[in-house]
Design a protein around this motif. Structure first.
Motif, PDB file in Angstrom:
ATOM      1  N   THR A   1       0.980  -1.136   0.026  1.00  0.00           N
ATOM      2  CA  THR A   1       0.164  -0.072  -0.238  1.00  0.00           C
ATOM      3  C   THR A   1       0.907   1.281   0.064  1.00  0.00           C
ATOM      4  N   VAL A   2       0.669   2.133  -0.983  1.00  0.00           N
ATOM      5  CA  VAL A   2       1.368   3.334  -1.064  1.00  0.00           C
ATOM      6  C   VAL A   2       0.694   4.607  -0.884  1.00  0.00           C
ATOM      7  N   LEU A   3       1.246   5.499  -0.219  1.00  0.00           N
ATOM      8  CA  LEU A   3       0.510   6.964   0.024  1.00  0.00           C
ATOM      9  C   LEU A   3       1.514   7.782  -0.835  1.00  0.00           C
ATOM     10  N   GLU A   4       1.184   8.310  -1.920  1.00  0.00           N
ATOM     11  CA  GLU A   4       2.144   9.307  -2.716  1.00  0.00           C
ATOM     12  C   GLU A   4       2.448  10.601  -1.823  1.00  0.00           C
ATOM     13  N   PRO A   5       3.943  10.946  -1.963  1.00  0.00           N
ATOM     14  CA  PRO A   5       4.326  12.061  -1.483  1.00  0.00           C
ATOM     15  C   PRO A   5       3.878  13.253  -2.085  1.00  0.00           C
TER      16      PRO A   5
ATOM     17  N   TYR B   1      16.747  24.500  -9.240  1.00  0.00           N
ATOM     18  CA  TYR B   1      16.995  24.328  -7.584  1.00  0.00           C
ATOM     19  C   TYR B   1      16.343  23.077  -7.466  1.00  0.00           C
ATOM     20  N   PRO B   2      17.013  22.450  -6.266  1.00  0.00           N
ATOM     21  CA  PRO B   2      16.327  20.892  -5.885  1.00  0.00           C
ATOM     22  C   PRO B   2      14.867  21.205  -4.989  1.00  0.00           C
ATOM     23  N   MET B   3      14.009  20.252  -5.071  1.00  0.00           N
ATOM     24  CA  MET B   3      13.009  20.390  -4.048  1.00  0.00           C
ATOM     25  C   MET B   3      12.631  19.215  -3.522  1.00  0.00           C
ATOM     26  N   VAL B   4      11.618  19.198  -2.481  1.00  0.00           N
ATOM     27  CA  VAL B   4      11.309  17.869  -1.595  1.00  0.00           C
ATOM     28  C   VAL B   4      10.006  17.729  -1.597  1.00  0.00           C
ATOM     29  N   ALA B   5       9.086  16.533  -1.648  1.00  0.00           N
ATOM     30  CA  ALA B   5       7.885  16.716  -1.225  1.00  0.00           C
ATOM     31  C   ALA B   5       7.913  15.596  -0.080  1.00  0.00           C
TER      32      ALA B   5
ATOM     33  N   SER C   1      17.873  19.110  -9.025  1.00  0.00           N
ATOM     34  CA  SER C   1      17.779  20.376  -9.729  1.00  0.00           C
ATOM     35  C   SER C   1      18.665  20.094 -11.264  1.00  0.00           C
ATOM     36  N   THR C   2      18.087  21.046 -12.266  1.00  0.00           N
ATOM     37  CA  THR C   2      18.626  20.903 -13.323  1.00  0.00           C
ATOM     38  C   THR C   2      20.279  20.840 -13.668  1.00  0.00           C
ATOM     39  N   SER C   3      21.043  21.250 -12.552  1.00  0.00           N
ATOM     40  CA  SER C   3      22.376  21.263 -12.342  1.00  0.00           C
ATOM     41  C   SER C   3      22.862  20.085 -11.829  1.00  0.00           C
ATOM     42  N   GLY C   4      22.107  19.263 -11.171  1.00  0.00           N
ATOM     43  CA  GLY C   4      22.457  17.819 -10.384  1.00  0.00           C
ATOM     44  C   GLY C   4      22.121  17.959  -9.018  1.00  0.00           C
ATOM     45  N   SER C   5      22.182  19.171  -8.365  1.00  0.00           N
ATOM     46  CA  SER C   5      22.135  19.161  -6.963  1.00  0.00           C
ATOM     47  C   SER C   5      20.828  18.799  -6.178  1.00  0.00           C
ATOM     48  N   LEU C   6      21.129  17.992  -5.198  1.00  0.00           N
ATOM     49  CA  LEU C   6      20.097  17.676  -4.202  1.00  0.00           C
ATOM     50  C   LEU C   6      20.223  18.487  -2.909  1.00  0.00           C
ATOM     51  N   ARG C   7      20.935  19.475  -2.621  1.00  0.00           N
ATOM     52  CA  ARG C   7      21.456  20.156  -1.315  1.00  0.00           C
ATOM     53  C   ARG C   7      20.410  21.378  -1.360  1.00  0.00           C
ATOM     54  N   ASN C   8      19.805  21.209   0.117  1.00  0.00           N
ATOM     55  CA  ASN C   8      19.006  22.489   0.502  1.00  0.00           C
ATOM     56  C   ASN C   8      17.751  22.536  -0.473  1.00  0.00           C
ATOM     57  N   PRO C   9      17.018  21.385  -0.458  1.00  0.00           N
ATOM     58  CA  PRO C   9      15.882  21.553  -1.230  1.00  0.00           C
ATOM     59  C   PRO C   9      14.760  22.542  -0.826  1.00  0.00           C
ATOM     60  N   ARG C  10      13.847  23.036  -1.784  1.00  0.00           N
ATOM     61  CA  ARG C  10      12.698  23.767  -1.247  1.00  0.00           C
ATOM     62  C   ARG C  10      11.446  22.777  -1.170  1.00  0.00           C
ATOM     63  N   PRO C  11      10.507  23.085  -0.790  1.00  0.00           N
ATOM     64  CA  PRO C  11       9.198  22.431  -0.646  1.00  0.00           C
ATOM     65  C   PRO C  11       8.468  22.657  -2.085  1.00  0.00           C
ATOM     66  N   TYR C  12       7.955  21.510  -2.452  1.00  0.00           N
ATOM     67  CA  TYR C  12       7.430  21.345  -3.672  1.00  0.00           C
ATOM     68  C   TYR C  12       5.798  21.091  -3.335  1.00  0.00           C
ATOM     69  N   VAL C  13       5.046  22.083  -4.021  1.00  0.00           N
ATOM     70  CA  VAL C  13       3.760  21.943  -3.596  1.00  0.00           C
ATOM     71  C   VAL C  13       3.061  21.929  -4.931  1.00  0.00           C
ATOM     72  N   ARG C  14       2.384  20.962  -5.249  1.00  0.00           N
ATOM     73  CA  ARG C  14       1.462  20.944  -6.710  1.00  0.00           C
ATOM     74  C   ARG C  14       0.208  21.645  -6.593  1.00  0.00           C
TER      75      ARG C  14
ATOM     76  N   ARG D   1      -1.813  25.260 -18.532  1.00  0.00           N
ATOM     77  CA  ARG D   1      -0.782  26.242 -18.020  1.00  0.00           C
ATOM     78  C   ARG D   1      -0.074  26.006 -16.803  1.00  0.00           C
ATOM     79  N   ASN D   2      -0.745  24.977 -16.130  1.00  0.00           N
ATOM     80  CA  ASN D   2       0.002  24.762 -14.675  1.00  0.00           C
ATOM     81  C   ASN D   2       0.222  23.083 -14.534  1.00  0.00           C
ATOM     82  N   ASP D   3       0.539  22.868 -13.432  1.00  0.00           N
ATOM     83  CA  ASP D   3       1.108  21.320 -13.027  1.00  0.00           C
ATOM     84  C   ASP D   3      -0.061  20.686 -12.209  1.00  0.00           C
ATOM     85  N   ALA D   4      -1.492  20.935 -12.341  1.00  0.00           N
ATOM     86  CA  ALA D   4      -2.503  20.115 -11.646  1.00  0.00           C
ATOM     87  C   ALA D   4      -2.385  18.793 -12.219  1.00  0.00           C
ATOM     88  N   PRO D   5      -2.618  17.636 -11.174  1.00  0.00           N
ATOM     89  CA  PRO D   5      -2.268  16.373 -11.905  1.00  0.00           C
ATOM     90  C   PRO D   5      -3.675  15.926 -12.542  1.00  0.00           C
TER      91      PRO D   5
END
Length: 310
Positions: free
Chosen positions: A73-77, A132-136, A163-176, A210-214
């Protein structure tokens, strides 16, 4: 209420599986030990020209005394991100809106007592790649042995967006986004008389997202003048009655896609203006229509004219 034209395996999640993610279950005798345990690796989503993609490694350890046919059972991030089990297995969807729960068969068939098994969960997020990196946060995996044992193990995980440059450091929150911002426009339709006296034609329809609504489904509902029928969509996809799935899968932010609705009129139709049709865009997530920023641009009228071949 509208009905999806695609065949989807959306179904209610079994109570025992939902109990693993926090839903109350009927009182049971306290188990003496877990039948299973589960551990996960790290979910890193890599950027591409069509969103972010990544897999989460999952290891299940089975301690039953007989062959066990288990479910995960999976709960999506983040909403709408789950893309399936690898190797591929059937999954059933249930809603804990906005993030979904999903129950999937564990690949490889029955587990032997004492067996460890590793597989992957795939995730895709159709959003623009960032510099920039992000996290959910808040993802969760649980394993169910089908015996009603609420002590079966769970594991938490986050989704890290590289991130597009390959970084995972100091991610910002991602909100869809959960409110769509989509528009639809349509050209006119000219139906040309065929040798058997019937009329065939088409109407071009352009969808802009125009946006990223699922999106679980993107569909067009088309109403036509009397005597005119909807006979399909190009590129080809499923049509039922006046509804057609929009070909091409989910939309990226800023994506524009043009499709063609195929129209037909019976022999005996009199050439000339036949009236006005309307096509309406429906963006569905978790089997429900999502609200739109501006619903007024989700419908487009078009004229229908029949002409004799020249």
């Amino acid at each position: 209420m509208t009905m999806s034209v695609r065949t989807k395996a959306f179904a209610g999640v079994a109570g025992a599986a939902l109990a693993l993610l926090g839903t109350a279950a009927p009182a049971q005798a306290a188990p003496t030990k877990n039948d299973t345990s589960v551990s996960v690796g790290r979910l890193v989503l890599d950027p591409s020209d069509r969103g972010y993609h990544g897999t989460l490694p999952v290891t299940v350890r089975y301690r039953g005394t007989q062959v066990g046919y288990l479910q995960v059972t999976v709960l999506e991030p983040t909403p709408g991100s789950f893309d399936g089990v690898l190797p591929q297995q059937p999954c059933f969807f249930g809603s804990t809106s906005p993030n979904r729960t999903l129950v999937c068969e564990i690949p490889g068939g029955g587990l032997q007592p004492g067996e460890n098994r590793t597989f992957d969960l795939a995730f895709t997020v159709l959003t623009t790649a960032r510099s920039y990196p992000m996290v959910a946060t808040g993802g969760r995996v649980a394993v169910n042995a089908g015996d009603g044992n609420p002590a079966n193990d769970t594991a938490k995980f986050d989704a890290l967006f590289r991130s597009t440059s390959g970084s995972l450091r100091n991610p910002r929150p991602y909100v869809r986004n959960l409110v769509t911002d989509a528009t639809v426009t349509a050209g006119s339709a000219t139906l040309v008389r065929q040798p058997d006296g019937s009329y065939l034609g088409s109407v071009p329809v352009t969808i802009r997202y125009r946006n990223d609504a699922p999106q679980s489904d993107v569909e067009l509902e088309t109403n036509l003048p009397a005597g005119v029928e909807l006979r399909g969509i190009e590129p080809q996809d499923v049509c039922v009655g006046g509804w057609c799935a929009v070909p091409g899968g989910g939309f990226m932010p800023g994506e524009e896609r043009t499709v063609t609705l195929k129209l037909y009129a019976e022999p005996g139709t009199v050439a000339g203006p036949l009236g006005t049709g309307t096509t309406t865009l429906h963006v569905r997530y978790d089997n429900q229509d999502l609200p739109d920023v501006d619903p007024s641009d989700n419908s487009a009228p078009f004229t229908v004219t029949a002409v004799d071949a020249g």
